[in-house]
Design a protein around this motif. Structure first.
Motif, mmCIF file in Angstrom:
data_model
loop_
_atom_site.group_PDB
_atom_site.id
_atom_site.type_symbol
_atom_site.label_atom_id
_atom_site.label_comp_id
_atom_site.label_asym_id
_atom_site.label_seq_id
_atom_site.Cartn_x
_atom_site.Cartn_y
_atom_site.Cartn_z
ATOM 1 N N THR A 53 -5.768 19.665 -26.694
ATOM 2 C CA THR A 53 -6.745 18.573 -26.649
ATOM 3 C C THR A 53 -6.043 17.229 -26.474
ATOM 4 O O THR A 53 -5.098 16.923 -27.193
ATOM 5 C CB THR A 53 -7.573 18.557 -27.949
ATOM 6 N N ASN A 115 -10.377 18.885 -23.447
ATOM 7 C CA ASN A 115 -9.687 20.137 -23.690
ATOM 8 C C ASN A 115 -8.991 20.552 -22.401
ATOM 9 O O ASN A 115 -9.643 20.913 -21.425
ATOM 10 C CB ASN A 115 -10.682 21.206 -24.140
ATOM 11 N N ASP A 118 -9.618 23.970 -20.624
ATOM 12 C CA ASP A 118 -10.844 24.170 -19.852
ATOM 13 C C ASP A 118 -10.477 24.601 -18.433
ATOM 14 O O ASP A 118 -9.615 23.988 -17.803
ATOM 15 C CB ASP A 118 -11.636 22.860 -19.817
#
Length: 182
Positions: A53, A115, A118
């Motif tokens: 993140t 994120n 992803d």
């Protein structure tokens, strides 16, 4: 009788309140570019794993009486806009949280996370752009008057992502005499 009429005319002029000046236009929200995190002068590398993140913080000078809206985009291009807000967490309205300010201007801090695990982001090179405004046009997605501001970060998780070096092509004369080659 002439003197009395002149006094009555003067009295009316003095009794009228002064005209009110129009309110000055409210300033557009302005991002404090030198205070964003991560700094704009640095390319962003791979996020720590886990949680994969990246956290962004954007201080914005605003009219304290107005709600502030923001939108975050992946690889912003006006011809093909991909808004990261399909997650709905990367667009929104900030109507409080004044950190510093006075009656005319205040600073609000917008934070958001991306994120990097992803699939939309993957291991590729990207840019992340945030736009701030008091509102956005529903059709064009552009800030409504008085306008807004934006900043862009560059994400390079694995290698150099320089797509264009900015220099002219280099030509070398081929030893066989066929002409220049690049």
């Amino acid at each position: 009788m002439f003197v009395g009429g002149a006094c009555a005319a003067i009295a009316c002029v003095l009794a009228d309140p002064p005209p009110t000046a129009p309110a000055p236009p409210r300033p557009a929200p302005t991002i404090e570019h030198d205070s964003v995190s991560p700094p704009l002068t640095e390319k962003i590398g791979k996020a720590p794993s886990p949680p994969d993140t990246l956290t962004f913080a954007v201080p914005v000078k605003v009219d304290p009486d107005q709600a502030l809206q923001f939108r975050v985009y992946l690889d912003f291009d006006q011809t093909k806009v991909v808004m990261l807000s399909t997650l709905q967490s990367l667009q929104g309205t900030e109507d409080g949280g004044i950190a510093i300010g006075d009656a005319d201007i205040a600073t609000r801090r917008i934070t958001f996370q991306i994120n990097t695990a992803d699939p939309l982001i993957g291991a590729g090179c990207h840019s992340f752009t945030i736009f701030v405004a008091y509102g956005f046009d529903a059709f064009t997605q552009r800030p409504i008057p008085p306008g807004g501001d934006s900043v862009t970060w560059f994400y390079e998780p694995t290698a150099d992502c320089s797509y264009v070096d900015g220099g002219p092509p280099t030509y070398v004369v081929d030893a066989s005499g066929d002409g220049p080659t690049e």
